[in-house]
Motif scaffolding. Structure first.
Motif, PDB file in Angstrom:
ATOM      1  N   LEU A 223       0.756  13.132  54.292  1.00 13.16           N
ATOM      2  CA  LEU A 223      -0.691  12.906  54.233  1.00 13.16           C
ATOM      3  C   LEU A 223      -1.279  13.601  53.017  1.00 13.16           C
ATOM      4  O   LEU A 223      -0.672  14.495  52.434  1.00 13.16           O
ATOM      5  CB  LEU A 223      -1.366  13.444  55.502  1.00 13.16           C
ATOM      6  N   SER A 224      -2.487  13.195  52.662  1.00 14.67           N
ATOM      7  CA  SER A 224      -3.175  13.791  51.516  1.00 14.67           C
ATOM      8  C   SER A 224      -4.396  14.572  52.007  1.00 14.67           C
ATOM      9  O   SER A 224      -5.461  13.975  52.249  1.00 14.67           O
ATOM     10  CB  SER A 224      -3.618  12.702  50.530  1.00 14.67           C
ATOM     11  N   PRO A 225      -4.245  15.894  52.161  1.00 20.01           N
ATOM     12  CA  PRO A 225      -5.410  16.694  52.552  1.00 20.01           C
ATOM     13  C   PRO A 225      -6.563  16.572  51.564  1.00 20.01           C
ATOM     14  O   PRO A 225      -7.727  16.693  51.943  1.00 20.01           O
ATOM     15  CB  PRO A 225      -4.855  18.128  52.584  1.00 20.01           C
ATOM     16  N   LEU A 226      -6.218  16.305  50.285  1.00 18.72           N
ATOM     17  CA  LEU A 226      -7.265  16.137  49.272  1.00 18.72           C
ATOM     18  C   LEU A 226      -8.117  14.918  49.590  1.00 18.72           C
ATOM     19  O   LEU A 226      -9.356  14.989  49.570  1.00 18.72           O
ATOM     20  CB  LEU A 226      -6.641  16.000  47.889  1.00 18.72           C
ATOM     21  N   ALA A 227      -7.458  13.781  49.888  1.00 21.82           N
ATOM     22  CA  ALA A 227      -8.207  12.568  50.228  1.00 21.82           C
ATOM     23  C   ALA A 227      -9.026  12.782  51.493  1.00 21.82           C
ATOM     24  O   ALA A 227     -10.189  12.368  51.571  1.00 21.82           O
ATOM     25  CB  ALA A 227      -7.241  11.397  50.414  1.00 21.82           C
ATOM     26  N   GLY A 228      -8.409  13.431  52.498  1.00 28.34           N
ATOM     27  CA  GLY A 228      -9.148  13.709  53.727  1.00 28.34           C
ATOM     28  C   GLY A 228     -10.317  14.639  53.493  1.00 28.34           C
ATOM     29  O   GLY A 228     -11.400  14.467  54.080  1.00 28.34           O
ATOM     30  N   GLY A 229     -10.124  15.643  52.623  1.00 28.68           N
ATOM     31  CA  GLY A 229     -11.212  16.579  52.309  1.00 28.68           C
ATOM     32  C   GLY A 229     -12.341  15.895  51.563  1.00 28.68           C
ATOM     33  O   GLY A 229     -13.525  16.158  51.831  1.00 28.68           O
ATOM     34  N   ILE A 230     -11.980  15.035  50.613  1.00 29.47           N
ATOM     35  CA  ILE A 230     -13.010  14.285  49.874  1.00 29.47           C
ATOM     36  C   ILE A 230     -13.821  13.425  50.837  1.00 29.47           C
ATOM     37  O   ILE A 230     -15.058  13.374  50.753  1.00 29.47           O
ATOM     38  CB  ILE A 230     -12.355  13.415  48.783  1.00 29.47           C
TER      39      ILE A 230
END
Length: 209
Positions: free
Chosen positions: A79-86
């Motif tokens: 998963l991409s925590p960056l995408a989820g955070g954005i």
């Protein structure tokens, strides 16, 4: 001029009230206290039921992770925590825009209200675009809903939330056409639910190990 302005606004208010508070709903004493919340009580019935559903989803996700911590931890690395955070920042910002829309309609500023609703909806669309890009990256990597239990739950929970974002966009469009205070309260209440659910989904699926 003030009298003319009021006369011009009256048809919009009348139609809008018919949408958010149908005839016969004036006596809301049977809503078990929901009538004291902003917006139409029926929307709060929907909101509470949806919170229960998502709560059950997250409990199931957490329970299954306890039974397979190593497998879930390995899958979570994809998963991409960056995408989820954005996307978290996007939805929280959209919620702030919804608050400004509510304040605008309370002061009779319908144009300003619609502008803020438009900003809310635009951010909702950006959220969906980011989520679709994230799904696309998973599919390109050969990851689908059948890959593992983790990704089955991942696609089900985040996909179900995305459908609520789409529904929320539709609701925002409707209340933007008839922006009475009760309509805006009702529509933004649903949107805040969408925000809240994602704030719960993001850490549970993307961050907690």
């Amino acid at each position: 001029m003030k009298g003319d302005k009021n006369a011009a606004d009256r048809p919009v208010r009348d139609v809008a009230v018919d949408i958010a508070a149908p005839e016969g709903d004036e006596d809301t004493g049977g809503w078990g206290g929901l009538e004291f919340l902003p917006g139409h009580p029926l929307m709060w019935v929907l909101i509470l039921s949806e919170l229960v559903v998502f709560g059950a989803f997250l409990l199931v996700f957490s329970a299954v992770r306890i039974m397979d911590p190593a497998g879930f931890a390995a899958d979570q690395l994809h998963l991409s925590p960056l995408a989820g955070g954005i996307n978290t920042i996007i939805l929280l910002t959209s919620g702030l825009c919804a608050v400004f829309a509510m304040r605008a309609v309370e002061h009779g500023k319908l144009l300003s209200c619609r502008v803020w609703l438009g900003a809310t909806a635009l951010l909702g669309l950006v959220f969906l675009i980011v989520k679709l890009l994230e799904y696309g990256a998973k599919i390109d990597a050969g990851i689908t809903i059948d890959t593992s239990t983790f990704f089955t739950l991942y696609f089900l929970i985040t996909g179900f939330h995305a459908l609520h974002v789409v529904l929320g966009l539709g609701i925002l469009c409707v209340v933007g056409i008839w922006p009475s205070p009760i309509n805006i309260e009702t529509g933004t209440a649903f949107w805040h639910m969408v925000d809240l659910i994602w704030v719960l989904v993001f850490p549970v699926i993307y961050l907690v190990r």
